[in-house]
Design a protein around this motif. Sequence first.
Motif, mmCIF file in Angstrom:
data_model
loop_
_atom_site.group_PDB
_atom_site.id
_atom_site.type_symbol
_atom_site.label_atom_id
_atom_site.label_comp_id
_atom_site.label_asym_id
_atom_site.label_seq_id
_atom_site.Cartn_x
_atom_site.Cartn_y
_atom_site.Cartn_z
ATOM 1 N N GLN B 6 0.882 -1.154 0.000
ATOM 2 C CA GLN B 6 0.000 0.000 0.000
ATOM 3 C C GLN B 6 0.923 1.207 0.000
ATOM 4 O O GLN B 6 1.518 1.532 1.024
ATOM 5 N N ASN B 22 -5.642 2.263 -2.547
ATOM 6 C CA ASN B 22 -5.033 1.360 -3.513
ATOM 7 C C ASN B 22 -4.128 0.321 -2.870
ATOM 8 O O ASN B 22 -3.566 0.550 -1.788
ATOM 9 N N CYS B 23 -3.991 -0.784 -3.575
ATOM 10 C CA CYS B 23 -3.192 -1.899 -3.080
ATOM 11 C C CYS B 23 -2.625 -2.663 -4.272
ATOM 12 O O CYS B 23 -3.343 -2.902 -5.254
ATOM 13 N N TYR B 25 -0.109 -6.155 -5.400
ATOM 14 C CA TYR B 25 0.449 -7.396 -4.886
ATOM 15 C C TYR B 25 1.371 -8.010 -5.926
ATOM 16 O O TYR B 25 1.294 -7.683 -7.117
ATOM 17 N N PHE B 33 -8.836 -11.634 -1.711
ATOM 18 C CA PHE B 33 -8.326 -10.366 -1.212
ATOM 19 C C PHE B 33 -9.343 -9.744 -0.264
ATOM 20 O O PHE B 33 -10.558 -9.842 -0.482
ATOM 21 N N TRP B 35 -10.165 -6.407 2.672
ATOM 22 C CA TRP B 35 -9.839 -5.117 3.285
ATOM 23 C C TRP B 35 -10.287 -5.162 4.738
ATOM 24 O O TRP B 35 -11.397 -5.607 5.053
ATOM 25 N N SER B 49 -14.458 -8.189 0.899
ATOM 26 C CA SER B 49 -13.494 -9.073 0.246
ATOM 27 C C SER B 49 -13.880 -9.292 -1.213
ATOM 28 O O SER B 49 -14.978 -8.938 -1.645
ATOM 29 N N VAL B 64 -14.999 -2.888 -3.850
ATOM 30 C CA VAL B 64 -13.620 -3.276 -4.119
ATOM 31 C C VAL B 64 -13.521 -3.706 -5.580
ATOM 32 O O VAL B 64 -14.377 -4.432 -6.086
ATOM 33 N N SER B 74 -8.416 -1.946 -5.501
ATOM 34 C CA SER B 74 -8.708 -0.663 -4.879
ATOM 35 C C SER B 74 -10.014 -0.767 -4.109
ATOM 36 O O SER B 74 -10.901 -1.564 -4.440
ATOM 37 N N LEU B 75 -10.105 0.041 -3.087
ATOM 38 C CA LEU B 75 -11.306 0.150 -2.264
ATOM 39 C C LEU B 75 -11.871 1.550 -2.456
ATOM 40 O O LEU B 75 -11.164 2.534 -2.255
ATOM 41 N N TYR B 88 -6.700 1.526 6.998
ATOM 42 C CA TYR B 88 -7.235 0.457 6.156
ATOM 43 C C TYR B 88 -6.096 -0.435 5.672
ATOM 44 O O TYR B 88 -5.125 0.034 5.090
ATOM 45 N N CYS B 90 -5.017 -3.704 3.367
ATOM 46 C CA CYS B 90 -5.282 -4.654 2.304
ATOM 47 C C CYS B 90 -4.625 -5.973 2.704
ATOM 48 O O CYS B 90 -3.525 -5.972 3.282
#
Lengths: 115, 113
Positions: B6, B22-23, B25, B33, B35, B49, B64, B74-75, B88, B90
Amino acid sequence: GAGVSQSPRYKVAKRGQDVALRCDPISGHVSLFWYQQALGQGPEFLTYFQNEAQLDKSGLPSDRFFAERPEGSVSTLKIQRTQQEDSAVYLCASSSRGQGTGELFFGEGSRLTVL
Amino acid sequence: DQQVKQNSPSLSVQEGRISILNCDYTNSMFDYFLWYKKYPAEGPTFLISISSIKDKNEDGRFTVFLNKSAKHLSLHIVPSQPGDSAVYFCAARSNTGFQKLVFGTGTRLLVSP
């Protein structure tokens, strides 16, 4: 209580002391995890139990760290000869499903400060 | 090696506007995934999720989005409320063996009235 309970909430230890942190998961939950959260970081996996069996302890940072869950409910994380780098919040989480699936419910954590 | 990243440590938005967290991986074995939201002195609580077979999941004000090709999620929170102010995280897990969560470092969201 209905949630995951951890004790103590706060622990101050002198370097070299042993500490024990307790986790009481939600009743009936099969899976139990310990995580370590350093300041400004996300939680990092330490170890996982399914009932009383410790299926993974790959995240334990050294052999000074030991966890047990002898009857498949309450778990204890023990840290021997604490060092300053052990200062962190230790989070316990449980899930009703095996293999760690299902929603994880976290406790409030035990904040350890090593002086 | 940080498998879940993140890159924004903090985000400030005004009440009523959209918050986008944003996240990214790196592990292509991740297939689920999540949050989590964390208030001070409390443990993380599950928020929403998404499975890798989907590209969007919506729950009330929270949505999400998952872009598998970019390894990015992204959330979205809309409209943002002051009570959304929290950190928050991820998190991701793979389907190999038991499913431990790998967390990002978190984004602190501040929603101002």
